[in-house]
Design an enzyme around this catalytic site. Structure first.
Site, mmCIF file in Angstrom:
data_model
loop_
_atom_site.group_PDB
_atom_site.id
_atom_site.type_symbol
_atom_site.label_atom_id
_atom_site.label_comp_id
_atom_site.label_asym_id
_atom_site.label_seq_id
_atom_site.Cartn_x
_atom_site.Cartn_y
_atom_site.Cartn_z
ATOM 1 N N ARG A 167 39.520 -22.978 -30.557
ATOM 2 C CA ARG A 167 38.998 -24.479 -29.663
ATOM 3 C C ARG A 167 38.477 -23.456 -28.444
ATOM 4 N NH1 ARG A 167 38.963 -27.870 -33.834
ATOM 5 N NH2 ARG A 167 41.400 -28.488 -34.321
ATOM 6 N N LYS A 286 55.178 -21.473 -30.056
ATOM 7 C CA LYS A 286 55.521 -22.536 -31.176
ATOM 8 C C LYS A 286 55.810 -22.521 -32.889
ATOM 9 C CE LYS A 286 51.072 -25.706 -33.299
ATOM 10 N NZ LYS A 286 49.797 -25.828 -33.143
ATOM 11 N N GLU A 290 52.561 -28.395 -36.800
ATOM 12 C CA GLU A 290 51.470 -27.986 -37.208
ATOM 13 C C GLU A 290 51.152 -26.682 -38.465
ATOM 14 O OE1 GLU A 290 47.672 -29.506 -34.025
ATOM 15 O OE2 GLU A 290 48.274 -27.708 -34.174
ATOM 16 N N ARG A 323 57.222 -24.231 -27.005
ATOM 17 C CA ARG A 323 56.382 -25.281 -26.775
ATOM 18 C C ARG A 323 56.912 -26.605 -27.360
ATOM 19 N NH1 ARG A 323 51.466 -25.327 -29.131
ATOM 20 N NH2 ARG A 323 50.019 -25.857 -27.662
ATOM 21 N N ASP A 364 47.643 -35.214 -27.307
ATOM 22 C CA ASP A 364 47.295 -34.192 -27.232
ATOM 23 C C ASP A 364 45.626 -33.732 -26.475
ATOM 24 O OD1 ASP A 364 46.751 -31.164 -28.390
ATOM 25 O OD2 ASP A 364 45.580 -32.535 -30.080
ATOM 26 N N GLU A 392 38.628 -29.132 -25.473
ATOM 27 C CA GLU A 392 38.566 -29.447 -26.858
ATOM 28 C C GLU A 392 38.122 -30.415 -26.946
ATOM 29 O OE1 GLU A 392 41.770 -29.713 -30.308
ATOM 30 O OE2 GLU A 392 42.974 -28.380 -28.816
ATOM 31 N N TRP A 542 47.188 -38.034 -37.897
ATOM 32 C CA TRP A 542 45.792 -37.100 -37.755
ATOM 33 C C TRP A 542 44.116 -37.420 -38.146
ATOM 34 C CZ3 TRP A 542 47.199 -32.364 -41.170
ATOM 35 C CH2 TRP A 542 48.242 -31.168 -40.404
#
Length: 701
Positions: A167, A286, A290, A323, A364, A392, A542
């Site tokens: 990103r 993290k 994901e 996070r 997000d 992003e 998603w």
């Protein structure tokens, strides 16, 4: 007006171009000599910056002196400067990073003193003094007292060890890993200077989707070389830690945070890191998000995982930034609820050196989101803000979108957890809940491009983040004004026009991308361009259709008590406002409510007409920015003016694409005609849906 000389943007807001006319004479008289030591690396950096800055602004650097005369600038601490020690200034409440800039009289001589308790505070004060000069402020009767409201002010680099930036829209990674530790590029020092000028005091070098190799001796030596460069500027190095590192580089068969062997491995790893980097800041993690490994793989909690790492770092003064961007493997009823659901039950269980890092909104980094419900919901756990500086979801590097208003909007949001006025900023700075450790993180937009951020105006987002991390109460318009004066020109007409342009740019992007609370409508994977039709794939959350839920009858995500009830995660006054169709702020209408296409909006237009109006308004604003910038030709050097003009042309074309593709899709769902006077989309919906961008910049791989 004479044409400005060519520039490439490398100097950022630290250009130090000559001041002309009467102000220059006044400044020279008030900064006629410099009294500054260089006994430590930070003192040397401070003196060098003042000589560089004053020399650039005045045409020649003032002489160095050990004595005070009229117009002297004295910088230092009571320990490093006998002059400052003799003034008896009250500095105790400024802490390590704070500073005082004051007009004083020393033995009958008028002087300016930049004083602090620590060398790093004096460096920050020197940058503030130079900012006063760059922005044309008076030096008469100065009395500036500054101390940061947030302790950890950190950049998160999403840079991979192979040089690819996830990103990232400013080229390849700024870190030359294969050349480190032996080649310490001058660019690293300039990176440190720029961050120190904003008070940023930490940098996470690697991607949150971490590679365990970053914790191996080879890469620790490389990180140590960067730490050496950054140290004089008060910047500590952090690393993203891969939770499964004990397996991948440690030879263990488990990463269970309650396993004694795993805990011992992390303690040993921490000791190794601190032998290599004595002032190492700590870990960013993290986990269980994901597809990343984490404690839930072993039926443990986020607190279990964070505390294991915290115990390893605690003897060395390190911090864990854990996070909260998580969501479960199972498809949720509403992804916006996941972080709250997973973290609030563990409030008070995290160790003192753990900060839970929370994105500004619950999805997000969307063009607009309501504030994250975790803010205010964990009074016994320090929460740090995570903003995204890289755009992003906001047009990548080519769209001019000033993020200061977005940051300010999130920080000023009222959580109501302790009555009206309990803002997110007060959560972040610790004043609301009494957090001892506070922090703010920004996902960096810095890369290998000569202008650092991919576009000249994206520098403003790095700048605004740094200023707000120091003081979350600052006004984003004032920040923009400072940035424009230092980056381009101090001409009042130019500044006013460009600041106005910047201040409306984020709202314009919301209009042409996601008006009225729509969200997550971008192309799949690469996030480039519109994709409101995206559906299918491994997870519903998603896709775009999961979020807008458009049908023939209406549009929007019902998060009220009749829907997912995400509103219940907010304090009752906020929940009532967001959950009431008559009270919800219109900018969040479709975030919290599913409403019919003929719903009457505040303008009096039906919802469908209002959506078309806003999509069109966003494009019109970009067209207006192009016209404004064209009129300012001559105030800016030709090289930078040309690139901004070219990028604004790209932005207008892509804003039109967003507008037309979105209207074409939602019209296919609603079956409604366009309101009178609005242009039809330029291409068919099928044409827009057929577009593919396999090599879009910033795409993951």
């Amino acid at each position: 007006m004479p044409m400005a000389g060519a520039e490439d943007g490398y100097d950022l807001w630290l250009r130090y171009r000559p001041v002309e006319g009467a102000p220059a004479d006044a400044y020279r008289a008030q900064a006629s000599r410099l009294v500054a030591g260089d006994a430590t690396p930070t003192q040397a950096a401070t003196r060098a910056e003042l000589l560089r800055g004053l020399g650039g602004l005045f045409g020649a650097a003032p002489p160095l002196s050990e004595t005070v005369a009229d117009g002297a600038v004295v910088v230092g601490t009571p320990a490093s400067s006998p002059v400052i020690a003799g003034l008896g200034l009250e500095l105790d409440d400024l802490g390590r990073d704070g500073y005082l800039i004051r007009s004083v009289t020393v033995d009958g001589h008028a002087a300016t003193v930049i004083a602090a308790n620590d060398d790093i505070g004096a460096l920050y004060g020197a940058f503030h003094f130079l900012r006063l000069l760059q922005t044309g402020q008076s030096l008469d009767r100065l009395d500036v007292r500054e101390a940061p409201r947030v302790k950890l002010r950190v950049l998160n680099h999403w840079d991979n060890l192979d040089g690819h930036v996830e990103r990232g829209y400013a080229g390849a990674s700024i870190w030359g890993w294969h050349k480190l530790p032996d080649w310490r590029a001058p660019r690293y020092t300039d990176y440190a200077r720029a961050n120190a000028s904003l008070g940023i005091n930490g940098t996470v070098l690697n991607n949150v989707n971490a590679d365990a190799l970053s914790l191996t001796p080879m890469y620790l030596e490389k990180a140590a070389a960067l730490a050496d460069v950054f140290r004089p500027y008060g910047i500590r190095v952090y690393l993203s830690a891969r939770f499964s590192a004990p397996i991948e580089i440690g030879g263990l068969e488990t990463a269970d945070p309650l396993d004694p062997r795993v805990r011992r491995w992390w303690r040993d790893k921490a000791e190794e890191i601190y032998r290599t980097i004595p002032d190492f800041g700590g870990f960013l993690v993290k986990a269980n998000s994901e597809g990343q490994p984490g404690p839930q793989d072993y039926e443990r909690s986020h607190a279990d995982g964070a505390n294991m790492l915290a115990e390893a770092l605690a003897p060395h003064g390190g911090t864990v930034m854990w996070r909260a961007f998580v969501y479960s493997d199972e498809e949720p009823d509403d992804r916006a609820k996941q972080a709250y659901t997973e973290f609030v039950p563990h409030d008070g269980e995290f160790h003192d050196n753990v900060l839970v890092q929370v994105k500004n909104g619950p999805i997000d980094f969307q063009p607009r989101e309501p504030f994250h419900p975790l803010f205010g919901a964990m009074p016994r756990t320090p929460l740090m803000m995570e903003f995204q500086i890289t755009k992003e979801y906001l047009g990548f590097a080519t769209h001019l979108v000033y993020l200061g208003p977005l940051f300010e909007e999130a920080l000023a949001a009222d959580t109501h957890v302790r009555g009206a006025g309990s803002t997110v900023a007060e959560v972040i700075d610790g004043s609301l809940h009494g957090y001892a450790t506070t922090g703010m993180a920004g996902v960096a937009n810095i890369g290998a491009d000569r202008n650092w951020s991919g576009s000249h105006f994206d520098q403003a987002n790095w700048y605004a983040y740094g200023r707000l991390a120091w003081n979350p109460g600052l006004d984003s318009r004032d920040i923009a004004g400072d940035w424009v004066r230092m980056t381009f020109s101090g001409d009042p007409g130019f500044v006013a026009a460009v600041v106005d342009m910047m201040m409306g740019s984020r709202e314009a992007a919301v209009d042409y991308m996601t008006p009225l609370g729509l969200h997550h409508l971008m192309g799949r994977g690469h996030h480039y361009g519109p994709g409101p039709w995206v559906e299918g794939g491994p997870r519903a959350d998603w896709t775009s259709v999961y979020y807008h839920r458009a049908t023939r009858h209406g549009i929007g995500f019902d998060r009220t008590a009749t829907g997912s009830n995400a509103v219940a995660q907010y304090a009752p006054p906020v929940a009532r406002e967001f959950g009431d169709l008559d009270a919800v702020p219109e900018e969040f209408l479709l975030w919290f409510h599913h409403v019919p296409w003929d719903y009457r909006t505040q303008s009096g237009r039906p919802l469908w007409d209002e959506l078309v109006h806003r999509y069109t308004r966003g494009v019109d604003y970009v067209r207006g920015m192009r016209e404004t910038w064209d009129r300012l030709d001559g105030h800016v050097d030709a090289e930078r003016h040309a690139q901004v003009a070219a990028f604004l042309a790209i932005q207008e074309k892509e804003a039109q694409w967003w507008r037309d593709a979105s209207i074409a899709y939602f019209q296919s769902i609603s079956g409604l005609p366009l309101p009178e006077g609005y242009a039809t989309p330029r291409r068919s919906l099928e044409d827009y849906q057929s577009l593919e961008f396999p090599h879009a910049p910033g795409s993951g791989r």
